[in-house]
Structure formats: C-alpha cells, structure tokens
Design a protein around this motif. Structure first.
Motif, PDB file in Angstrom:
ATOM      1  N   GLN A 744      31.241  42.555  19.172  1.00 23.50           N
ATOM      2  CA  GLN A 744      30.274  41.863  20.024  1.00 23.50           C
ATOM      3  C   GLN A 744      29.186  42.833  20.497  1.00 23.50           C
ATOM      4  OE1 GLN A 744      31.267  38.485  21.102  1.00 23.50           O
ATOM      5  NE2 GLN A 744      29.136  38.195  21.619  1.00 23.50           N
ATOM      6  N   GLU A 745      29.600  44.064  20.758  1.00 25.65           N
ATOM      7  CA  GLU A 745      28.661  45.054  21.275  1.00 25.65           C
ATOM      8  C   GLU A 745      27.724  45.588  20.193  1.00 25.65           C
ATOM      9  OE1 GLU A 745      28.743  49.611  23.052  1.00 25.65           O
ATOM     10  OE2 GLU A 745      30.573  48.412  23.113  1.00 25.65           O
ATOM     11  N   ILE A 746      28.266  45.857  19.009  1.00 23.35           N
ATOM     12  CA  ILE A 746      27.446  46.550  17.998  1.00 23.35           C
ATOM     13  C   ILE A 746      26.812  45.604  16.978  1.00 23.35           C
ATOM     14  CG2 ILE A 746      28.714  48.714  18.233  1.00 23.35           C
ATOM     15  CD1 ILE A 746      29.353  46.856  15.095  1.00 23.35           C
ATOM     16  N   PHE A 747      27.249  44.345  16.962  1.00 23.69           N
ATOM     17  CA  PHE A 747      26.753  43.429  15.933  1.00 23.69           C
ATOM     18  C   PHE A 747      25.224  43.314  15.935  1.00 23.69           C
ATOM     19  CE2 PHE A 747      25.816  39.328  14.002  1.00 23.69           C
ATOM     20  CZ  PHE A 747      26.586  39.381  12.853  1.00 23.69           C
ATOM     21  N   PRO A 748      24.584  43.126  17.094  1.00 20.82           N
ATOM     22  CA  PRO A 748      23.111  43.020  17.084  1.00 20.82           C
ATOM     23  C   PRO A 748      22.438  44.259  16.504  1.00 20.82           C
ATOM     24  CG  PRO A 748      23.987  42.278  19.185  1.00 20.82           C
ATOM     25  CD  PRO A 748      25.126  42.925  18.466  1.00 20.82           C
ATOM     26  N   LEU A 800      28.167  35.797  16.059  1.00 17.97           N
ATOM     27  CA  LEU A 800      26.881  35.410  15.467  1.00 17.97           C
ATOM     28  C   LEU A 800      26.104  34.491  16.387  1.00 17.97           C
ATOM     29  CD1 LEU A 800      28.613  36.213  12.819  1.00 17.97           C
ATOM     30  CD2 LEU A 800      26.948  34.812  11.605  1.00 17.97           C
ATOM     31  N   ARG A 801      26.810  33.716  17.208  1.00 13.71           N
ATOM     32  CA  ARG A 801      26.138  32.691  18.029  1.00 13.71           C
ATOM     33  C   ARG A 801      25.263  33.297  19.122  1.00 13.71           C
ATOM     34  NH1 ARG A 801      29.534  29.715  21.043  1.00 13.71           N
ATOM     35  NH2 ARG A 801      31.502  30.721  20.571  1.00 13.71           N
ATOM     36  N   PHE A 802      25.527  34.563  19.442  1.00 14.33           N
ATOM     37  CA  PHE A 802      24.807  35.166  20.554  1.00 14.33           C
ATOM     38  C   PHE A 802      23.632  36.031  20.101  1.00 14.33           C
ATOM     39  CE2 PHE A 802      29.220  34.502  21.911  1.00 14.33           C
ATOM     40  CZ  PHE A 802      28.991  33.627  22.958  1.00 14.33           C
ATOM     41  N   GLN A 803      23.198  35.840  18.834  1.00 14.15           N
ATOM     42  CA  GLN A 803      22.029  36.560  18.354  1.00 14.15           C
ATOM     43  C   GLN A 803      20.767  36.004  18.993  1.00 14.15           C
ATOM     44  OE1 GLN A 803      22.392  39.361  16.224  1.00 14.15           O
ATOM     45  NE2 GLN A 803      24.383  38.870  17.099  1.00 14.15           N
ATOM     46  N   THR A 804      19.857  36.881  19.307  1.00 13.44           N
ATOM     47  CA  THR A 804      18.608  36.465  19.965  1.00 13.44           C
ATOM     48  C   THR A 804      17.420  36.733  19.059  1.00 13.44           C
ATOM     49  OG1 THR A 804      18.393  38.648  21.005  1.00 13.44           O
ATOM     50  CG2 THR A 804      19.571  36.935  22.247  1.00 13.44           C
ATOM     51  N   ILE A 811      19.771  35.170   9.496  1.00 14.63           N
ATOM     52  CA  ILE A 811      21.056  35.392   8.827  1.00 14.63           C
ATOM     53  C   ILE A 811      21.454  34.162   8.018  1.00 14.63           C
ATOM     54  CG2 ILE A 811      23.530  35.772   9.195  1.00 14.63           C
ATOM     55  CD1 ILE A 811      22.761  37.386  11.716  1.00 14.63           C
ATOM     56  N   ILE A 812      21.350  32.983   8.661  1.00 14.74           N
ATOM     57  CA  ILE A 812      21.790  31.753   7.989  1.00 14.74           C
ATOM     58  C   ILE A 812      20.930  31.472   6.758  1.00 14.74           C
ATOM     59  CG2 ILE A 812      22.062  29.259   8.255  1.00 14.74           C
ATOM     60  CD1 ILE A 812      24.140  30.974   9.719  1.00 14.74           C
ATOM     61  N   LEU A 813      19.624  31.657   6.872  1.00 12.98           N
ATOM     62  CA  LEU A 813      18.746  31.396   5.731  1.00 12.98           C
ATOM     63  C   LEU A 813      18.986  32.403   4.598  1.00 12.98           C
ATOM     64  CD1 LEU A 813      15.374  30.422   7.447  1.00 12.98           C
ATOM     65  CD2 LEU A 813      17.021  28.925   6.301  1.00 12.98           C
ATOM     66  N   GLY A 844      30.462  20.152  14.951  1.00 13.14           N
ATOM     67  CA  GLY A 844      31.188  19.290  15.876  1.00 13.14           C
ATOM     68  C   GLY A 844      31.795  18.097  15.168  1.00 13.14           C
ATOM     69  N   THR A 845      32.799  17.519  15.785  1.00 19.55           N
ATOM     70  CA  THR A 845      33.408  16.273  15.311  1.00 19.55           C
ATOM     71  C   THR A 845      33.444  15.301  16.485  1.00 19.55           C
ATOM     72  OG1 THR A 845      35.656  16.954  15.894  1.00 19.55           O
ATOM     73  CG2 THR A 845      34.847  17.596  13.708  1.00 19.55           C
ATOM     74  N   SER A 846      34.118  14.196  16.286  1.00 19.45           N
ATOM     75  CA  SER A 846      34.227  13.220  17.380  1.00 19.45           C
ATOM     76  C   SER A 846      34.994  13.782  18.568  1.00 19.45           C
ATOM     77  CB  SER A 846      34.928  11.948  16.870  1.00 19.45           C
ATOM     78  OG  SER A 846      36.206  12.285  16.339  1.00 19.45           O
ATOM     79  N   THR A 847      35.820  14.803  18.302  1.00 15.28           N
ATOM     80  CA  THR A 847      36.622  15.383  19.391  1.00 15.28           C
ATOM     81  C   THR A 847      36.246  16.829  19.712  1.00 15.28           C
ATOM     82  OG1 THR A 847      38.310  16.072  17.806  1.00 15.28           O
ATOM     83  CG2 THR A 847      38.600  13.904  18.837  1.00 15.28           C
ATOM     84  N   VAL A 848      35.375  17.443  18.881  1.00 15.06           N
ATOM     85  CA  VAL A 848      35.013  18.852  19.072  1.00 15.06           C
ATOM     86  C   VAL A 848      33.509  18.954  19.273  1.00 15.06           C
ATOM     87  CG1 VAL A 848      35.018  21.160  18.068  1.00 15.06           C
ATOM     88  CG2 VAL A 848      36.954  19.622  17.671  1.00 15.06           C
ATOM     89  N   VAL A 849      33.109  19.714  20.288  1.00 20.18           N
ATOM     90  CA  VAL A 849      31.688  19.879  20.586  1.00 20.18           C
ATOM     91  C   VAL A 849      31.063  20.838  19.570  1.00 20.18           C
ATOM     92  CG1 VAL A 849      30.013  20.669  22.311  1.00 20.18           C
ATOM     93  CG2 VAL A 849      32.100  19.487  23.025  1.00 20.18           C
ATOM     94  N   GLU A 850      29.881  20.522  19.099  1.00 21.34           N
ATOM     95  CA  GLU A 850      29.166  21.389  18.162  1.00 21.34           C
ATOM     96  C   GLU A 850      28.840  22.719  18.836  1.00 21.34           C
ATOM     97  OE1 GLU A 850      25.502  20.975  14.972  1.00 21.34           O
ATOM     98  OE2 GLU A 850      25.397  19.873  16.861  1.00 21.34           O
ATOM     99  N   GLN A 851      29.248  23.847  18.202  1.00 16.90           N
ATOM    100  CA  GLN A 851      29.094  25.160  18.804  1.00 16.90           C
ATOM    101  C   GLN A 851      27.661  25.687  18.727  1.00 16.90           C
ATOM    102  OE1 GLN A 851      31.806  26.894  20.351  1.00 16.90           O
ATOM    103  NE2 GLN A 851      32.546  24.788  20.158  1.00 16.90           N
ATOM    104  N   VAL A 852      26.968  25.345  17.654  1.00 16.42           N
ATOM    105  CA  VAL A 852      25.581  25.779  17.474  1.00 16.42           C
ATOM    106  C   VAL A 852      24.736  24.533  17.247  1.00 16.42           C
ATOM    107  CG1 VAL A 852      23.972  27.103  16.065  1.00 16.42           C
ATOM    108  CG2 VAL A 852      26.275  27.997  16.512  1.00 16.42           C
TER     109      VAL A 852
END
Length: 956
Positions: A744-748, A800-804, A811-813, A844-852
């Motif tokens: 988490q610390e070094i990924f960026p 990855l979700r905390f990239q600014t 990354i995704i592209l 996300g699904t009907s029971t899970v919230v979409e994370q991104v």
C-alpha cells in the motif's frame, strides 16, 4: 575490340562510371532482343579473344534456350546446337597452340549444353552422348569438356543431394532411363580408356574422369565399372606410390562408390570378395596422410562397414579380420581428420561384436586412449592456460566427443573388459611418478567417462576392479597434479565417484585432503583453486553428514580462503567455498553451540570488514572508488553463497538465535546500499541477497523491508526496476496479504516510476527499434504485468483502488490494450488474468456493492467486447499454437467470471451488440449465451474454441 565488346566490358566492370555502366548495360540488354542475337553470340563465342565477351554470349544463349527455344525456327535451334558442340571441341583448333578457355567459361559452356540436353534428349537428339564420345579423340581439352558436361548433368539434373521438385525428378528419370538404354555402356568404356591413356601423361585429367564416374556409379549397372578390366586398373592406381596422389585419391573415391552401391546382400558380398581390398589395404599402411590419406581411410572404413552390414545375414568374420588392422592403423593416425573417419564404423562394429570379434575391443580401447592424449608440446600452454592453451582444449574437447561415444559403446557391450582396461591404465600411471602429464590426463578422463554408466551397486561393492581403482587414486600419489589439466580432471573424477566415498567412509579423510591441500583449493594455479572451490561445494552437498566430524579441520584449512581482501579480487567460482562451508554449518545435526561458534567465525569478520570499509568510504571522484565497490561486492557475494546452506526451518523455528545473526547481515548489506545507492552492479547483488534472505528468514525480515524497498526504488532505471519488481513479486507470493501495508505504501511510487520510464503508447517491437534500451523497456513492461498479477492474485487488489491523478485509469487501459494486442501471447494471458481477477473483486452484484464506480460497465463494454471477442478475430491469432490456445482458454474463463459478477447485463450486451457487430449468426449467439450460463469450465473451453473457429470463418 568493337563497340559491342566494349559495352559488354563496361557492363561487367564495377569500377566504370555509373552512368557509362548504365548505358552499356541498357545497350547489351537491348541487343538480346535483336533478331540476329543468336548469330552474333555464336560468332563472338568463337572469335572473340575476351573471356568476358564469351561468358556474356553463353549467358545470352542460356536465356534463349531457357525462355524461347521451342519457338525458334529449326535452323536457329540447329545453329545453337552445332555451335555449342563446336565450342566443346574448341573449333578443332590445335590444342598445342590454342590456349585453354578459363574454367568459368568451360563450366558455363557445360551448363548450357546440359540445358539443351534437358530439352532435346532423347526425343530430338538421341545420339547426343554418342556424338560427344566421338569427339574424345580430339585431345585433352575435349576430354575435359566431356567430363564437365557429365558433372554438370549430375549437379543440375540427376544428383539427389539437392532437393528436386516432382517435375525435376521426372526429368532426371527420363534422362537416366534413356542413357541406360542407349549409351551408358559406351560412356563407361570411354571412362576406362581415358583413365588408361591419361594416367601417366595427364594424371589430373584421369583423376577428373574418375571423379565424373564416381558420381554415376550409384545408378548405373555395377558390372560396367566393377569388372575384370576396371577394378584391377583402379586398384593398381590406388596402391602404386609412383602414381599422382590426386589420381590415387580419385581411384579411392570411385572404389568407395562401388562398395557403397545399394544391392542385395548376396550380390554385395560377392562384390566385396571380388575386390579383395583387405590384402590391398595391408600394403597401404605406410604413413599415408593429407587428402589422399583421408580418402583412403574413408574407403577402408566404407568397405569394412559394408562387410559388417553383410555380416548380419552371412558370416564375414574372415573379411573383417583382414580389414581391421588397416582400420586400426588409420584410427591411430596422427592426422585427426583421417583418424575421425574410422569412428562411425568402429561404433557400429562394437555394437555387433561377438565371439572372436570381441577380442578386438581391448585394442580399440587402447587406440581410444592413444588418440585422446594431448600433444606433449602443449604442456606449458595447457598449464598456464593462455590463449593457445584455451584453443587447444576447445579443439580437443570437440575431437574427443566421438572418441568418448566410441568408448561408451565399448563399455555398454563389454563393461568388465572396459573396467579392467581402465584399471590397467591407472595402475601404470600410479606406478611411476614420471608418467607424462598427457598420459595421466587421458587416463583420468577415461575413468571419469566410465563413471557415467556405473550402477550404484558397483560403488557399494568392497572388492572388484572399480573399488580397487577408486581406492588407489584416493590413497596413492597421483603424478602431475601440479599441472592444471591433470588437477582438474582428477578432482572432477573424485566428484563423479563421490557416492563411492559415501558408502566407504574410511576414504573421507583422503577425499578432504585432495580438495583442501595443494591439489585442490590451495593449488598454486588459480584456475584449479577456483574450480576446486566449486567442486568442493558439490562434494559437501553429497557428503554433508559424513563431513560433520571434520568441520573444525575444514574451517581451519579454509581460513585463508574465507578471508576477503581489498588487495585482490576473487573469481566468482571461489565463492563456492563459502557455499560449501554454509552447507556444513547449516546442517541441523551439528550441535547448537558449535553451529553458533562457526557461524560467527564466518560472518562476523565479513561484518567488521564492511564496517571498516564504510568508515573509510571514499568519494565518487576518488580513484579507489572502484576497488572499494569491488570489495563490497565480494562481501555480499560471500554472504549470499554462504546462506545457501541454511533454511527457514533452522533459522526461524529450530534455532532462531542463528537467524538473528543473519538478520544482522541484512542490516550490514543495507548499509552498503545506503552508502552506494547508484552503483548498478552492487544494487543487483544486494537484490539477489535479499531474495536469499526472504527464503531463509521468512517473515522475520518484515521490519527491515520498508527501508530496503524505499532505497532500491530510488533513482532506478528500467533494468534496476525489473530486478526490484521481481523481489517484490517474491515477497508478495511468499507473504501474500501480510504484505498489504508495505505494498500500500510503495505501490504508487512503483507505478509512477514505471510509467515515467515506459514510453507513451505501445513499445515499438519491430527490428529497427529492437535496441538494448527497447528490450529493457519490454522487460520492464512484462515485469510490471507480473507485478500486477502477483498483487491481484494474492488478495491485494485493493491497493489499486487508491491510485490518484488518473493512474488507475492508465493501468486499466494498459492492461486492456495489452490483453487485446500484445505481441507476446503469454503477456496477453497475464493481462486477461489480472482483469478477470479485478472484475471478480470490484464488480458489484445484487448483494455486493461495486468497489470501483464504473468498472462494472467498463468490463462489459470494453473488456468483454475488445478482448474476449474482437481480439480472437485477428489474423495473428493462431489457434494451432499451444500458447494461443492457452490464452483462449483464459479468455473463456474470464467470460464465465464476467457472467458470475455482471449477470444478465453481460449476456444482453454480448447478444445484442457485440456479437452482431462481428457478423455472428443469431443461433451461434444464442448457443454462446447458453454455454456461458450453464457449462462447467472444461466444457466451456472446448465450446469456446469451436465457437472462435466458426466466428473467425464468418467474420473473415
């Protein structure tokens, strides 16, 4: 010289002005279209004094015959044929006064005549060869042309040494059949007469006749050449020392062609008995060398090979006994090219040797030993191992390959005979301190090679030839071990038979002495001492438990070797001594107190050397910088090699106090990195060291990892970053989610550095751009994808979700683009796996919230459409390639994941938009949706491959 001849000269001359050359070339090309070109060519061919003009005329006639001969008027065809025949006869000029045409003119003339024969023989020119034979009385120049024409016919049409099309094979068959029916008997008679006439006056011409004949033996009636006239003539030429050597060599080639001709075994045996080459060969073993020696040796071994083949059905022992002495003579010949011609036959002979023939095996072994010796003249060069010595060793290694294959063949057939022979050789060696180095080296090489096929039961035995041999070489004084080549083969032989020592522990002290005294690690020759260090590490791995009682004496003996100094650098092989000591000290059977004592004795001096070196650190401008860095590299290497003898179980669980000593080494090495952060070679060795520490210290390295990682990430270029990422991947795969805080610390920072180094857009992959820098960037990109794979497959995708700053989108592209079109199929597969895992974690699904937010829609609209469907329609997507099929299976699994996470949204998008856009029929789309919904992964993969093949057919 007229203008036409000048133009030809200028067109051939590379030094002529370019404009003039172009004009001349255009002029002569235009001349080829003239209706009178044939007449002009035949006249210039006859009367011009210039070879260039003659050659051009022959080329022009060749083009005419190839391209439009059938459309020519009969008078023109007759003119070409008659003119070529006149040229073959040199226009009936007096041979004594007319100079012979250059060889390239005669060869080209022969090629054009052969081209004409291919068109006209036999239907339009049935008497072609008879006509050529009738010219032979005109003298040597015509005989020369006759031979060149037959040679050209063989090379251009008949010979099967060249790949032929069906049409070319049919042409060759037509010509051979016609020659057999019409003229081959006359040609063979002409060969005999020409050899008989010219053998004394023009032996070179007689040799050319025999060379020509040799090419035809394989397909003509053997009786035409293997008869009461020709065979005695060839044998007479062969055995007569007064004959020209070139002619004798040609006779040898012809006789080899005769004995090699394919026929049934009874006819072949009768032919071989008729030749009686055995007694003939016995008269020829008199220092024959050079090219003739090679040809003669090839004849003898070819003859012997045919006898051996016939012996499979009939008794040929008497003939073999007759020929073998001559084969043995040539095997021991001083010319290696000559001796090597015997190896194949002898290998086949050995495989079939039984009864009386087996008595020859010991003689063959003696010849092998004799031939594999170095020249005594090379003694000093091989010891010092200068350039001359290195080249000689490489040459001998290559030459010995076939000799040792033969040796192994003898061993497989007669292991007891072979072992007894090698024992006799070694007894002779050990019995005299004055045995020359080449004899000792060859003897030990045979013993080393013998060890390849020795069963372990023989190494367990207490008596017999092999145990006696091994006991002798370990306890008696081996001569010439001061010589580099002897010392190395002696130590390698000991390692080859180390299992013997394992079963006979009484020899352990003798083995240790061999490696630790002046024969091994303390040998005065640095090549030997460094090699001995490597071999000693192999010894320790096998005899680890047997050596534990001797650790004190081993360490005492190696004290000077384990000392690293700034005054001299050590070859990398030298560090295997540290590895060997590590395996000894790292054995759990060693008492705890001794283990701590030995560990400190090895590591603490290295730590202190680092402290003192860093305390007196010099500046970058100082000339001693390189020496200081080299010393620190040696220390890191030494610790690294030493650590290979220890495992995580010992250092973390059984005896953690030992682990604390190694943790200290991590602190020490990181201080080196802090002091010299920008020295690439040093960084690389530190990273390698950290890999080892992760392996042996496990999670106990966690506290120091952030410092190490931050330091390694600073100012890293592409190559450095690849090594760093590989270290991160090891950490992630070993510690998994426990790495979350650190990653988490070094990924960026890692991502920023990667995108800073990678070019915008795709990395060029064409040949022009394939520079070292581009290759490094390609490796960096692959390493980054592997990093993302390690992150996502070890429950760390949340980092990855905390990239600014738009980094996540980049990354995704990048993953999407590479999953669709990267040149490396395996990289595409990794990218598909990463995106599939992200879909599983973030959608996300009907029971899970979409994370991104928006990722659900992205994977349906872009990943599913571009990667899962459009990319498999690319022409480069080769379903016959195993890696591509593996990628296709991964894509199929990804779609199953997308359906599980995105549900009907995914299927609706595919059925109504994506598949119709690529011309997928509705029934195929419906079948696709049903399989995605209902099939298990294995069935889905099978379906998807068939689906992809059909869809590619529909789309393209």
């Amino acid at each position: 010289m007229d203008d036409f001849e000048k133009a030809i000269f200028f067109s051939f001359n590379p030094t002529v002005d370019a404009n003039l050359k172009a004009q001349a070339t255009a002029f002569v090309q235009q001349a080829k279209q003239s209706p009178t070109i044939i007449q002009a060519c035949v006249e210039k061919l006859r009367y011009s004094q210039y070879a260039e003009v003659q050659f051009w005329c022959l080329q022009a006639l060749e083009e005419i015959v190839k391209q439009r001969y059938s459309s020519l008027a009969s008078q023109q065809r007759h003119l070409i044929r008659s003119s070529l025949l006149a040229a073959v006869c040199f226009y009936d000029r007096d041979a004594s006064s007319a100079p012979a045409a250059p060889p390239f003119i005669r060869n080209k003339l022969a090629q054009v005549v052969v081209l004409l024969l291919c068109i006209e023989y036999p239907s339009q020119w049935p008497g072609a060869f008879v006509e050529l034979i009738s010219f032979l009385s005109k003298g040597p120049m015509v005989v020369d042309m006759f031979c060149r024409i037959l040679i050209a016919l063989d090379e251009e049409v008949i010979s099967l040494e060249f790949q032929r099309s069906p049409a070319e094979l049919a042409l060759a068959t037509r010509i051979k059949d016609a020659m057999r029916q019409q003229c081959i008997g006359q040609i063979a008679a002409a060969w005999y007469n020409l050899v008989a006439v010219y053998r004394s006056a023009r032996p070179d011409l007689a040799a050319l006749v025999l060379e020509t004949m040799q090419r035809y033996v394989s397909w003509i009636d053997i009786g035409l050449v293997a008869n009461e006239s020709f065979i005695p003539l060839m044998l007479e030429i062969l055995v007569s020392p007064q004959e020209n050597r070139g002619l004798r060599g040609a006779a040898a080639d012809c006789l080899l062609a005769v004995v090699s001709k394919r026929m049934d075994s009874s006819a072949k045996l009768a032919l071989l008995r008729q030749l009686r080459l055995g007694p003939v060969c016995a008269r020829l073993t008199s220092a024959e060398d050079g090219e003739f020696g090679s040809k003669l040796s090839a004849l003898l071994t070819g003859f012997a090979a045919e006898i051996l083949e016939c012996g499979k059905e009939r008794d040929t022992g008497d003939m073999l006994d007759e020929i073998l002495p001559s084969v043995f003579y040539f095997m021991q010949h001083g010319d290696e090219d000559i001796s090597s011609t015997t190896f194949l036959f002898l290998s086949n002979f050995v495989k079939s040797a039984t009864g009386k023939q087996a008595t020859h095996l010991r003689h063959i072994l003696e010849l092998i030993r004799y031939r594999m010796r170095y020249s005594a003249d090379m003694k000093d060069a091989l010891d010092v191992f200068d350039r001359e010595g290195e080249e000689e060793e490489e040459r001998m290694d290559e030459y010995r390959k076939e000799l040792l294959v033969l040796f192994r063949s003898v061993y497989r057939v007669a292991p007891e005979v072979t072992t007894s022979f090698v024992k006799g050789v070694l007894v002779s060696i050990l019995g005299s301190s004055g045995t020359p180095f080449e004899e000792v080296e060859a003897g030990f090489t045979l013993l080393y090679c013998l060890g390849e096929g020795v069963p372990e039961s023989s190494l367990k035995a207490d008596s017999g030839d092999l145990p006696e041999m091994l006991g002798a070489i370990l306890t008696m004084t081996v001569p010439r071990t001061s010589h580099r080549a002897v010392a190395i083969v002696f130590l390698e032989t000991v390692i080859r038979y180390v299992k013997f020592v394992q079963h006979h522990e009484a020899y352990v002290p003798a083995v240790l002495g061999a490696f630790l005294d002046g024969r091994g690690i303390h040998h005065p020759n640095p090549n030997v001492s460094s090699k001995a260090g490597y071999l000693f590490s192999r010894l320790v791995r096998t005899l680890r438990l047997q050596l534990l009682p001797y650790v004190d004496s081993i360490l005492q003996s190696l004290q000077d070797t384990l000392c690293i100094s700034a005054k001299k650098s050590s070859p990398e092989e030298k560090f295997y001594t540290f590895e060997a000591v590590g395996f000894l000290i790292g054995a759990e059977d060693l008492p705890r107190d001794k283990q701590e004592k030995y560990l400190s004795a090895v590591l603490l001096p290295l730590y202190q050397l680092v402290e003192s070196t860093l305390a007196s650190k010099v500046s970058y401008a100082d000339g001693n910088q390189a020496a200081t860095v080299a010393l620190l590299q040696q220390i890191v290497l030494a610790i690294n090699h030493f650590s290979k003898g220890f495992g995580e179980q010992l250092l973390v669980n059984s005896r953690p106090e030992l682990g604390n000593t190694f943790k200290q080494s991590v602190d020490v090495v990181l201080r080196i990195l802090l002091a010299y952060p920008r020295v690439d070679a040093l960084r690389s060795k530190v990273i390698s060291f950290l890999h080892r520490m992760v392996d042996i210290l496990g999670s106990s390295v966690f506290p120091i990892l952030p410092t190490a990682i931050r330091q390694l990430l600073l100012q890293s270029e592409s190559k450095d970053l690849v090594e760093f990422i590989q270290l991160l991947n090891q950490l992630i795969n070993k510690f998994k989610s426990a790495m979350n805080t650190i990653i988490q610390e070094i990924f960026p920072s890692v991502v920023d550095r990667v995108f800073f180094l990678l070019p915008k857009g795709s990395i060029p992959e064409n040949v022009v751009s394939n520079t070292e820098e581009m290759r490094e960037l390609q490796e960096l990109q692959k390493a980054f994808f592997n990093f993302l794979h390690a992150v996502t497959s070890n429950d760390l995708s949340s980092v990855l979700r905390f990239q600014t700053g738009g980094r996540l989108n980049e990354i995704i592209l990048l993953l999407l683009d590479s999953s669709c079109g990267h040149k490396d199929i395996l990289v595409r597969k990794i990218c598909v796996q990463v995106l599939s895992r992200l879909a599983l974690d973030w959608c996300g699904t009907s029971t899970v919230v979409e994370q991104v937010p928006g990722f659900h829609r992205f994977v349906i609209d872009r990943f599913a459409a571009d990667c899962c469907i459009r990319s498999i329609l690319q022409a480069s997507f080769n379903l016959n390639d195993a890696n591509t099929v593996s990628l296709l299976n991964e894509i199929a699994s990804a779609q199953k994941t997308l359906y599980e996470r995105c549900g009907e949204d995914f299927l609706i998008q595919m059925a109504t938009k994506v598949l119709p856009a690529v011309r997928c029929p509705p029934n195929m789309a419906e079948e696709y949706c049903l399989h995605i919904q209902r099939s298990d992964p294995k069935v889905l993969k099978t379906f998807y491959r068939n689906f992809a093949e059909k869809l590619r057919f529909q789309y393209n």
